[in-house]
Design an enzyme around this catalytic site. Structure first.
Site, PDB file in Angstrom:
ATOM      1  N   LYS A  29      39.606  -6.031 -18.475  1.00  0.00           N
ATOM      2  CA  LYS A  29      40.883  -4.986 -18.307  1.00  0.00           C
ATOM      3  C   LYS A  29      40.948  -4.373 -19.648  1.00  0.00           C
ATOM      4  O   LYS A  29      41.182  -4.665 -20.927  1.00  0.00           O
ATOM      5  CB  LYS A  29      42.098  -5.753 -18.047  1.00  0.00           C
ATOM      6  N   GLY A  33      43.597   2.838 -13.007  1.00  0.00           N
ATOM      7  CA  GLY A  33      44.997   2.986 -12.870  1.00  0.00           C
ATOM      8  C   GLY A  33      45.675   3.877 -14.015  1.00  0.00           C
ATOM      9  O   GLY A  33      44.693   4.329 -14.600  1.00  0.00           O
ATOM     10  N   GLY A  34      46.873   3.946 -13.827  1.00  0.00           N
ATOM     11  CA  GLY A  34      47.159   4.804 -14.777  1.00  0.00           C
ATOM     12  C   GLY A  34      47.507   4.175 -16.124  1.00  0.00           C
ATOM     13  O   GLY A  34      47.394   5.125 -17.351  1.00  0.00           O
ATOM     14  N   MET A  35      47.422   2.729 -16.410  1.00  0.00           N
ATOM     15  CA  MET A  35      47.410   2.098 -17.672  1.00  0.00           C
ATOM     16  C   MET A  35      45.966   2.139 -18.355  1.00  0.00           C
ATOM     17  O   MET A  35      45.631   1.906 -19.515  1.00  0.00           O
ATOM     18  CB  MET A  35      48.158   0.943 -17.717  1.00  0.00           C
ATOM     19  N   GLY A  36      44.957   1.663 -17.389  1.00  0.00           N
ATOM     20  CA  GLY A  36      43.777   1.419 -17.714  1.00  0.00           C
ATOM     21  C   GLY A  36      42.769   1.052 -16.588  1.00  0.00           C
ATOM     22  O   GLY A  36      43.051   1.772 -15.691  1.00  0.00           O
ATOM     23  N   ASP A  93      56.147  -8.888 -10.793  1.00  0.00           N
ATOM     24  CA  ASP A  93      55.288  -8.103  -9.690  1.00  0.00           C
ATOM     25  C   ASP A  93      54.925  -8.822  -8.623  1.00  0.00           C
ATOM     26  O   ASP A  93      53.345  -8.613  -8.370  1.00  0.00           O
ATOM     27  CB  ASP A  93      54.404  -7.025 -10.523  1.00  0.00           C
ATOM     28  N   ALA A 136      38.503  -1.207 -10.752  1.00  0.00           N
ATOM     29  CA  ALA A 136      39.662  -0.534 -10.435  1.00  0.00           C
ATOM     30  C   ALA A 136      40.150   0.303 -11.772  1.00  0.00           C
ATOM     31  O   ALA A 136      39.631   0.128 -13.082  1.00  0.00           O
ATOM     32  CB  ALA A 136      40.912  -1.328 -10.032  1.00  0.00           C
ATOM     33  N   VAL A 177      39.497  -1.829 -14.795  1.00  0.00           N
ATOM     34  CA  VAL A 177      39.293  -3.113 -14.876  1.00  0.00           C
ATOM     35  C   VAL A 177      37.689  -3.252 -14.374  1.00  0.00           C
ATOM     36  O   VAL A 177      37.427  -2.620 -13.364  1.00  0.00           O
ATOM     37  CB  VAL A 177      40.086  -3.952 -13.841  1.00  0.00           C
TER      38      VAL A 177
END
Length: 316
Positions: free
Chosen positions: A42, A22-25, A136, A20, A27
């Site tokens: 991650k 995303g906006g932060m990093g 979350d 995966a 995986v």
């Protein structure tokens, strides 16, 4: 630093495939060549904006996950930084998420759903006992193996009572479809906030849809704050219905005391539903007159017959 397949991280972890981004990093599925096991890695991407702030968030995730050793929480093995990039080395969970199950099944039988909710509540109780709020809780972060074992993942926006301020005051943290009313209003999350989010998960599993929808995340978050929760279907067991609705109370003080209460209450309901299911199966067998066949021997003639009461029925 760009991460590529086959790359060796920390002279130990091989990057096998990206799972995966995303906006932060991102995986990765990786492999620990020293211990001979699969891992999840991650990593904070080097091209993100405001990288230092996001690196602080990754450090906080590592700190919050470090002591959460529990069968229902995906384990953190190691955290390190190299060349300005942070790496979390975690337990690899080769399972479907509860979101995948919801997508394929729709509404689930409570007998199948309750063990998942019970295990999730147990994992959350351990996190809360260490002062960590997940913030979350949602089906995508609840992994379920083929044997029914649950792992809570992604403490990326978690909050610890022992950590310094990372998010700005009033900032909304969480996923709109599962966010608690207090989080939606920018207030500090508490264990009851995670209980609310788990209540939304339970509602979705029982009803086949979430309690609130909207055209934008802001609309959905506002509904959690302002709108009454639509009732669950009448087909859902009344005690289960009432307890899930208590988890979804607008006021955190009206929700269950803690996640241990949630797990124990749901376990009692599960036991009762299982007993009812067994009783119904036994009644159906008795009504159908299901008996063992007669067995006849030669002289002298003896008839052996097992009464239905000794068959035990369909035990579960």
């Amino acid at each position: 630093m760009k991460l590529i397949e086959g790359q060796l991280i920390h002279r130990r972890y091989r990057l096998d495939s990206r799972l995966a981004q995303g906006g932060m990093g991102e995986v990765w599925k990786g492999y620990d060549i020293q211990l001979g096991r699969e891992v999840a890695i991650k990593a904070l991407r080097s091209d993100v904006t405001n990288a230092e702030a996001k690196l602080r968030r990754l450090r906080a995730e590592a700190h919050n996950s470090a002591n959460l050793a529990h069968p229902n929480i995906a384990a953190l093995f190691e955290y390190y930084e190299h060349d300005g990039i942070g790496f979390l080395i975690m337990e690899y969970v080769p399972s479907k998420s509860l979101a995948d199950l919801f997508h394929s099944k729709g509404a689930m039988d409570p007998i199948e759903l309750l063990p998942i909710l019970i295990q999730t509540a147990r994992g959350l109780f351990v996190a809360h006992s260490h002062g960590v709020i997940h913030r979350d809780v949602k089906p995508a972060n609840i992994m379920v193996s083929d044997t029914g074992e649950v792992k809570i993942t992604d403490f990326g926006v978690s909050y610890s009572t022992g950590q310094g301020q990372i998010t700005q005051d009033g900032m909304v943290v969480g996923t709109a479809q599962y966010i608690s009313p207090e989080q939606a209003q920018g207030q500090q999350a508490t264990p009851q906030s995670d209980i609310y989010s788990l209540g939304v998960v339970a509602y979705e599993g029982l009803a086949g849809h979430r309690p609130f929808t909207g055209t934008t995340p802001v609309d959905i978050a506002a509904a959690h704050v302002n709108n009454p929760v639509p009732p669950l279907p009448d087909s859902v067991d009344v005690q289960l219905r009432e307890f899930v609705m208590s988890m979804l109370a607008k006021d955190p003080l009206d929700r269950p005391k803690d996640a241990l209460v949630v797990s124990r209450t749901l376990a009692r309901i599960e036991r009762r539903l299982l007993d009812q299911q067994t009783e119904m199966a036994n009644t159906a067998m008795a009504t159908s007159g299901n008996r063992l066949p007669r067995r006849v021997t030669s002289t002298p003639r003896i008839v052996l017959e097992a009464p239905a009461s000794r068959l035990g029925g369909n035990k579960q």
